[in-house]
Design an enzyme around this catalytic site. Structure first.
Site, mmCIF file in Angstrom:
data_model
loop_
_atom_site.group_PDB
_atom_site.id
_atom_site.type_symbol
_atom_site.label_atom_id
_atom_site.label_comp_id
_atom_site.label_asym_id
_atom_site.label_seq_id
_atom_site.Cartn_x
_atom_site.Cartn_y
_atom_site.Cartn_z
ATOM 1 N N HIS A 203 0.806 -0.972 0.059
ATOM 2 C CA HIS A 203 -0.066 0.037 0.103
ATOM 3 C C HIS A 203 0.962 1.257 -0.113
ATOM 4 C CE1 HIS A 203 -2.389 -2.775 2.552
ATOM 5 N NE2 HIS A 203 -3.417 -2.257 2.051
ATOM 6 N N ASP B 152 2.011 1.913 3.624
ATOM 7 C CA ASP B 152 3.212 1.281 4.086
ATOM 8 C C ASP B 152 4.590 1.503 3.844
ATOM 9 O OD1 ASP B 152 0.706 -0.517 4.417
ATOM 10 O OD2 ASP B 152 1.502 -1.625 2.729
HETATM 11 C C1 XUL Z 1 -7.751 -6.236 5.113
HETATM 12 C C2 XUL Z 1 -6.780 -6.873 4.114
HETATM 13 C C3 XUL Z 1 -6.030 -5.850 3.297
HETATM 14 C C4 XUL Z 1 -5.857 -5.965 1.655
HETATM 15 C C5 XUL Z 1 -5.217 -4.930 1.137
HETATM 16 O O1 XUL Z 1 -8.295 -7.253 5.856
HETATM 17 O O2 XUL Z 1 -6.772 -8.121 3.585
HETATM 18 O O3 XUL Z 1 -4.556 -5.952 3.612
HETATM 19 O O4 XUL Z 1 -5.363 -7.168 1.561
HETATM 20 O O5 XUL Z 1 -5.734 -3.623 1.335
#
Ligand code: XUL
Ligand code: CO
Length: 434
Positions: free
Chosen positions: A99, A102
């Site tokens: 993300h 992150d």
């Molecule tokens: C949350 C989840 C996230 C997504 C990406 O439960 O799985 O980490 O994979 O935003």
């Protein structure tokens, strides 16, 4: 190489008899399974957020991990990226996922956050030149910051919609520049807590338009990867709009996007929705929207999204059986959306959590492939539906009216005779392979 993982050599395949903790026993990247290298079947990815950003905190206590790269500065973000690529190199994973939040420190303005992200992307690119790890998918964190507390695309405030749209544009651009194979949208805060303050119809329209905008932008910049939605039924919101595979399919159809968007299906989310992982995979494949998987496991007692590393070969074999039946991954892969427990403090814990999980997945893949190649299960399935191969049966689906069917039932004296579903016999067959 940073010195965080000092002393841990790259993990190699040593076979089931190895007595080293730091070895693969079953994951042998070059081994051919059903005509394809194991690495190309499984397409493992590390999740940047769990590996690098997760601090060990829980609702009852603060961080337990002490990582030298923690901190909201660009210097810390670069150190984090360097340690991340050290981990990827040690594991030999072909992919990672991240993300925006992150990887980069939050700026004082949108423009500053975007500049930070682009600078980190440059750093990723430089590291990717020296590493074999590529980007499986990028995504935007539209759920952690307080501005998203009432949703991103579905927020009652149009300024939050605008901020979120601009953020996804920046993240999709960066994902494209890094050669990402997919772009994921998990609707972290796209849901509601109470109907007393929520206009469901309006929020759904906003979410549909948002996704259309993302798809339009993908085509505008020539991104060839797949846009993926990740369903989840609840947590953080009491009710999440992207509840499960079936719900997301209806949403995609409604907004004309079923040919444009596929799904990233997570084990733990399937369990939270009251399904099995393999149900969600099989359903997505049958609807033509299977894309990728987030691999983890939930705790079956606590009912939380605990994001643990998978440890059950029989369970994962059922999942990979569906992946193989769907023809395997194309742009998708196996992303370990899994975090070590907050007491697992050592650098070795982070490495070995992945090593064990990769071995579990490899064993599961091999069992699933052997069963599929054996063919007995698929023959039994085909036999069960064999009656439908007759021209009369097919005619009923395409040409006959209810009155025609009634006439035929009377004329031919049709009187169905129940047959065994053979469930236990098929379970016995399954267990011979796992
Ligand atoms: C949350 C989840 C996230 C997504 C990406 O439960 O799985 O980490 O994979 O935003
Ligand atoms: Co996930």
């Amino acid at each position: 190489m940073t010195d965080y993982f000092r002393g841990i050599a790259p993990i190699r395949y040593e076979g089931p008899d190895s007595d080293s903790e730091f070895a693969f026993r079953h994951y042998n990247p070059d081994e051919i399974v059903m005509g394809r290298r194991m690495e190309d079947h499984l397409r493992f990815a590390c999740a940047y957020w769990h590996c690098m950003a997760w601090s060990g905190m829980d609702p009852f206590g603060g961080p337990t991990f002490e990582r030298p790269w923690y901190g909201e500065t660009m210097e810390a973000a670069r150190a984090k990226a360097d340690a991340a690529f050290d981990l990827f190199d040690i594991l030999g994973v072909p992919f990672f996922c991240f993300h925006d939040a992150d990887a980069r420190p939050e700026g004082a303005t949108f423009a500053e956050s975007k500049r930070n992200l682009e600078a980190i992307a440059d750093h990723f690119l430089a590291r990717m030149e020296k590493s074999r790890t590529r980007l499986l998918w990028g995504t935007a964190n539209l759920f952690s910051h307080r501005r998203f507390m009432a949703g991103a695309a579905t927020n009652p405030d149009p300024d939050v919609f605008a901020w979120s749209a601009a953020t996804v544009k920046a993240c999709l651009d960066v994902t494209h520049r890094l050669g990402g194979q997919n772009y994921v949208l998990w609707g972290g805060r796209e849901g509601y807590e109470t109907l007393l303050n929520t206009d469901l119809a309006r929020e759904r329209r906003q979410a549909g338009r948002f996704l259309q905008l993302v798809v339009e932008h993908k085509h505008r910049i020539g991104f060839k990867g797949t846009i993926l939605i990740e369903p989840k039924p609840q947590e953080p919101a009491k009710h999440q709009y992207d509840y499960d595979v079936a719900t997301v399919y209806g949403f995609l159809k409604d907004f004309g996007l079923e040919g444009e968007v596929k799904l990233n299906i997570e084990q733990g989310h399937a369990i939270l929705a009251g399904h099995s992982f393999e149900h969600e995979l099989a359903l997505a494949a049958s609807l033509g929207i299977f894309g990728s998987i987030d691999m983890n496991r939930n705790d079956y007692q606590s009912g939380w999204d605990t994001d643990q590393f998978p440890d059950s070969v029989p369970e994962m074999a059922k999942a990979y059986y569906e992946v193989l039946r769907a023809g395997g991954f194309t742009t998708g892969g196996t992303n370990f959306d899994a975090k070590i427990r907050r007491q697992s403090l050592d650098p070795a814990d982070l490495v070995l959590a992945h090593v064990g999980a990769m071995d579990v997945c490899a064993r599961a893949l091999k069992a699933a492939a052997a069963l599929l190649q054996d063919g007995a299960l698929e023959r039994a399935r085909a036999e069960r539906y064999a009656g439908w191969d007759s021209p009369a049966a097919q005619h009923m689906l395409t040409a006959e009216s209810l009155a025609d069917i009634e006439a035929r039932v009377i004329r031919d004296n049709i009187n169905p005779r129940p047959r065994s579903g053979r469930q236990e016999r098929l379970e016995n067959l399954w267990n011979r392979f796992v």
